[in-house]
Scaffold this active site. Structure first.
Site, PDB file in Angstrom:
ATOM      1  N   ASP A 116      -6.987  -0.479   2.767  1.00 21.56           N
ATOM      2  CA  ASP A 116      -7.475  -1.844   2.856  1.00 21.56           C
ATOM      3  C   ASP A 116      -8.981  -1.931   2.648  1.00 21.56           C
ATOM      4  O   ASP A 116      -9.734  -1.042   3.058  1.00 21.56           O
ATOM      5  CB  ASP A 116      -7.116  -2.402   4.237  1.00 21.56           C
ATOM      6  CG  ASP A 116      -7.578  -3.821   4.433  1.00 21.56           C
ATOM      7  OD1 ASP A 116      -7.124  -4.699   3.678  1.00 21.56           O
ATOM      8  OD2 ASP A 116      -8.399  -4.059   5.347  1.00 21.56           O
ATOM      9  N   GLU A 149      -7.028  -1.221  -2.345  1.00 21.51           N
ATOM     10  CA  GLU A 149      -7.306  -2.642  -2.493  1.00 21.51           C
ATOM     11  C   GLU A 149      -8.805  -2.748  -2.791  1.00 21.51           C
ATOM     12  O   GLU A 149      -9.632  -2.717  -1.885  1.00 21.51           O
ATOM     13  CB  GLU A 149      -6.970  -3.428  -1.223  1.00 21.51           C
ATOM     14  CG  GLU A 149      -7.153  -4.928  -1.430  1.00 21.51           C
ATOM     15  CD  GLU A 149      -7.632  -5.673  -0.204  1.00 21.51           C
ATOM     16  OE1 GLU A 149      -7.592  -6.912  -0.217  1.00 21.51           O
ATOM     17  OE2 GLU A 149      -8.080  -5.039   0.761  1.00 21.51           O
TER      18      GLU A 149
END
EC number: 2.4.1.18
Length: 736
Positions: A415, A468
């Site tokens: 993330d 990401e």
């Protein structure tokens, strides 16, 4: 009242006072059985709830009664008739006559070995979870739990729990030299015991009780303690799955179903599903839908459900909301045996300030940076790891290894990578500190990410990592040896933003936004991409996927189906957030189940059937997946038909596979006799049409066989005349 004079054989008064006040930095030098050179054999015990203490040998025979030399519970005795230390037990009695037995924790040598100490100190203990945390073990012939925690600046660290009345004076730990690791073995403590660490910080202040950074299980939130669990106990049955994964995943179909486990489905009374129930239902649903992987939003323990898991405190603990670590492992095992991979969101970019967590762990900025310009995320009100500290980087690498190696997760979706790469991420001038070269790149984070990717390759060779990363940072999914960050795949955030912007437009205006659908092909092969329509696109006022589409109700559904067709035809692996596969109408709410009742509506069920069939087509046609990451796998037929809002392209697999042609009509006007070039003459067929009546469409299409002439068109050797349905994507394949 505390005594001020003690027997000559007892420790010095200052030492005893430091034990009584919980201020002794080396309790193993005071407590337990000891014999100084030339001196008598003595035993010192701190037992504040005892009135009498007797030393017994391991057979239970009494050897000596200890004298209570301090009213607060410090006991001391000289052991007669013994020439050296021996294995012993303690028999204790309180003031009302209740008796119990215990084995003295201060009778045991260290749990950590010299090599552990060395590797921890170097920040290279890549499986540090094998030693840090709480491990149920047999140590020196006795069953119990070995605790170890890193707190280098602490003055004292103790294990506390119900077993010692949460009294930090009772089980103060041993410090292991310069490593800053503290450890203790507690006999008789087993699985299920609740515990925390009591820490006297660097400046003498008592810290809030801390959960174990390497805890394997936690209490059910909102409770925040760790739970003794030890290493996972699960007999894995997924060897066949992993053998099948020993291939280049860039060439495989990867279609990911992104799931928030707390709100995918709920039971009666809005109760969350267990890992067991979730596994059963997900296997059935994902198999029917043809997804290759399930991706869970962060499933590590987190205190606040509203963070969706993105503010974790337990980087080694699957959340207790849904069951035990073994039940999580069993779910993974069952998914693998059903042919479904498991991806978990992993969050090394930041962590919350909750007092039981990692912040100011030993009274200093240990895991985080001290300077808020480096150590505080303004967007999320969270702390930022100090990636340049070798022990912190080691801790995070070990967490990644744990999920992949021990819990058999197939991939980590990492993330917020962009926030890690840039020191000025979401900061104004003066709110950040340049790197040592004066630049904005976070050199420590870059080295850390490379290290994570190289480490997990070594310890979990089957694994994948997916970034990401929302900027144009070069080489995110290139090997470290080639100057990249070493990820296997990267989310294509640009593609997602551009294409959704196009789809939001009324079709009459789309010709002015045509480039937003085609621009992604300019860089489609610069990385190994995943095309993400994720949870982030259906929250915070953005609306559901269905309600991003323009037009009346029929057009909304048609637009969504056409868009999904474009996505499944486009190069790149696929990701779809739960609910989007059947056209959920409202925004996602993490506190309630998806609106499964919508499947009673043929329009919603039609979207679901389309996604199911797109997955089937994607998996069975090598042309749609084998060269997702190679420019040879894609060619425009006509990418510039702005007046008609039509896009046509061909996808290629390896030699010997059939090409697949996709034609997308993003206008509500059907087109008859629309001619496109194709790679070969002969018979073709329409293999999928998003406007099919089965999906809720108008049923316009190309029934029966299609015959491609050998007339060259659009630079291809053959051509086809087609009927293009309104707001639809069709797929064509040659018969041979």
């Amino acid at each position: 009242m505390t005594q001020t004079s003690y027997p000559d054989t007892a420790p010095p008064a200052a030492e005893i006072e430091s034990i009584l006040r919980g201020q002794n930095r080396d309790p193993f030098r005071v407590l337990g059985m000891r014999q100084d050179e030339g001196g008598p054999l003595t035993v010192n015990v701190f037992a504040p709830d005892a009135a009498e203490v007797t030393v017994c040998d391991r057979t239970g025979a009494a050897v000596a009664d200890l004298d209570r030399i301090d009213a607060q519970g410090f006991f001391h005795a000289v052991i007669p008739g013994r020439t050296g230390p021996f294995a012993y037990r303690l028999k204790l009695r309180n003031a009302v006559g209740h008796e119990w037995e215990a084995i003295d924790p201060y009778a045991f040598g260290p749990w950590l070995g010299e090599m552990d100490e060395y590797l921890l100190g170097e920040g290279r203990h890549e499986e540090l979870y094998l030693k840090l945390g709480a491990h149920t073990v047999t140590h020196e012939g006795v069953e119990g739990t070995a605790f170890a925690v890193w707190a280098p600046n602490a003055r004292r660290v103790s294990v506390v729990g119900h077993f010692n009345a949460w009294d930090g004076r009772r089980h103060a730990m041993r410090r292991r030299g310069a490593t800053g690791v503290w450890e203790i073995f507690l006999p008789g403590i087993g699985r299920g015991e609740v515990y925390k660490y009591e820490i006297v910080g660097a400046y003498g202040h008592l810290q809030p009780l801390k959960a174990d950074p390497v805890g394997f299980r936690a209490e059910l939130p909102p409770q925040t303690a760790s739970v003794v669990h030890g290493m996972l106990r699960h007999e894995w049955t997924d060897d066949g799955w992993f053998k099948a994964q020993d291939r280049d995943q860039r060439e495989q179909p990867i279609s990911i179903y992104e799931v928030h486990p707390g709100s995918w489905r709920r039971g009666d009374g809005n109760t969350m599903l267990s890992y067991e129930a979730m596994g059963s239902e997900l296997i059935s649903y994902a198999t029917e839908m043809g997804f290759t992987h399930v991706e869970f939003l962060p499933i590590g323990e987190h205190p606040f459900s509203g963070s969706w898991g993105y503010q974790p405190v337990g980087l080694f603990a699957p959340t207790s909301r849904f069951g035990t670590p073994e039940e999580f492992a069993a779910m993974v095992d069952r998914l693998h045996n059903a042919g479904i991979g498991v991806i978990v969101d992993w969050v090394p970019a930041h962590f919350p300030e909750d007092p039981h967590g990692l912040g100011q762990f030993d009274g200093t900025a240990l895991y985080e940076h001290a300077d808020p310009r480096q150590g505080f995320h303004q967007d999320w009100n969270t702390l930022i790891y100090n990636f340049g500290r070798r022990e912190v980087a080691n801790f995070l690498r070990a967490s990644a290894t744990y999920w992949l190696k021990e819990l058999h997760v197939d991939a980590l979706r990492v993330d917020a990578v962009a926030s890690m790469l840039y020191l000025d991420y979401s900061r104004k001038e003066g709110e950040w500190i340049p790197n040592r070269y004066g630049g904005r790149e976070n050199i420590d984070a870059i080295d850390f990410l490379k290290g994570v990717n190289e480490t997990v390759r070594s310890y979990a060779p089957h694994s994948l990592t997916i970034a990401e990363e929302s900027t144009a940072w070069p080489g995110v999914s290139r090997p470290v040896s080639e100057g990249g960050l070493g990820f296997d795949f990267k989310w294509n955030m640009g593609w997602m933003h551009d294409t959704l912007e196009y789809m939001r437009q009324d079709p009459i205006h789309r010709k002015y936004h045509h480039h937003e659908m085609t621009f992604g092909l300019h860089y489609a092969f610069s990385e190994n991409f995943v095309l993400p329509l994720s949870h982030d696109e259906v929250v915070h006022g953005k609306g559901s996927m269905l309600n991003k589409m323009p037009g009346d109700r029929w057009q909304k559904f048609a637009n969504l189906r056409a868009y999904y067709g474009f996505m499944w035809g486009h190069p790149g692996k696929k990701l779809l957030f739960m609910g989007s596969e059947f056209g959920q109408e409202r925004e996602w709410n993490h506190d309630q189940s998806l609106d499964w009742h919508l499947l009673d509506d043929p329009m919603h069920d039609g979207v679901r059937k389309l996604v199911r069939d797109l997955n089937k087509l994607y998996r069975t046609q090598p042309g749609l997946h084998q060269r997702d990451c190679e420019p040879e796998g894609f060619a425009w037929i006509e990418g510039g038909d702005t007046d008609n809002n039509v896009f046509s392209f061909v996808r290629y697999g390896k030699a010997g596979t059939r090409p697949v042609v996709a034609v997308c009509n993003m206008s509500p006007v059907p087109h008859d006799s629309y001619t496109i070039g194709v790679p070969q003459a002969g018979s073709w067929r329409e293999s999928l049409n998003s406007d099919s009546a089965e999906y809720g469409g108008s049923g316009v299409g190309n029934l029966g066989g299609l015959q491609a002439s050998d007339e060259s068109t659009h630079g291809f050797p053959a051509s086809l005349s087609l009927t293009l349905p309104p707001l639809a994507t069709i797929f064509l394949v040659p018969e041979s």
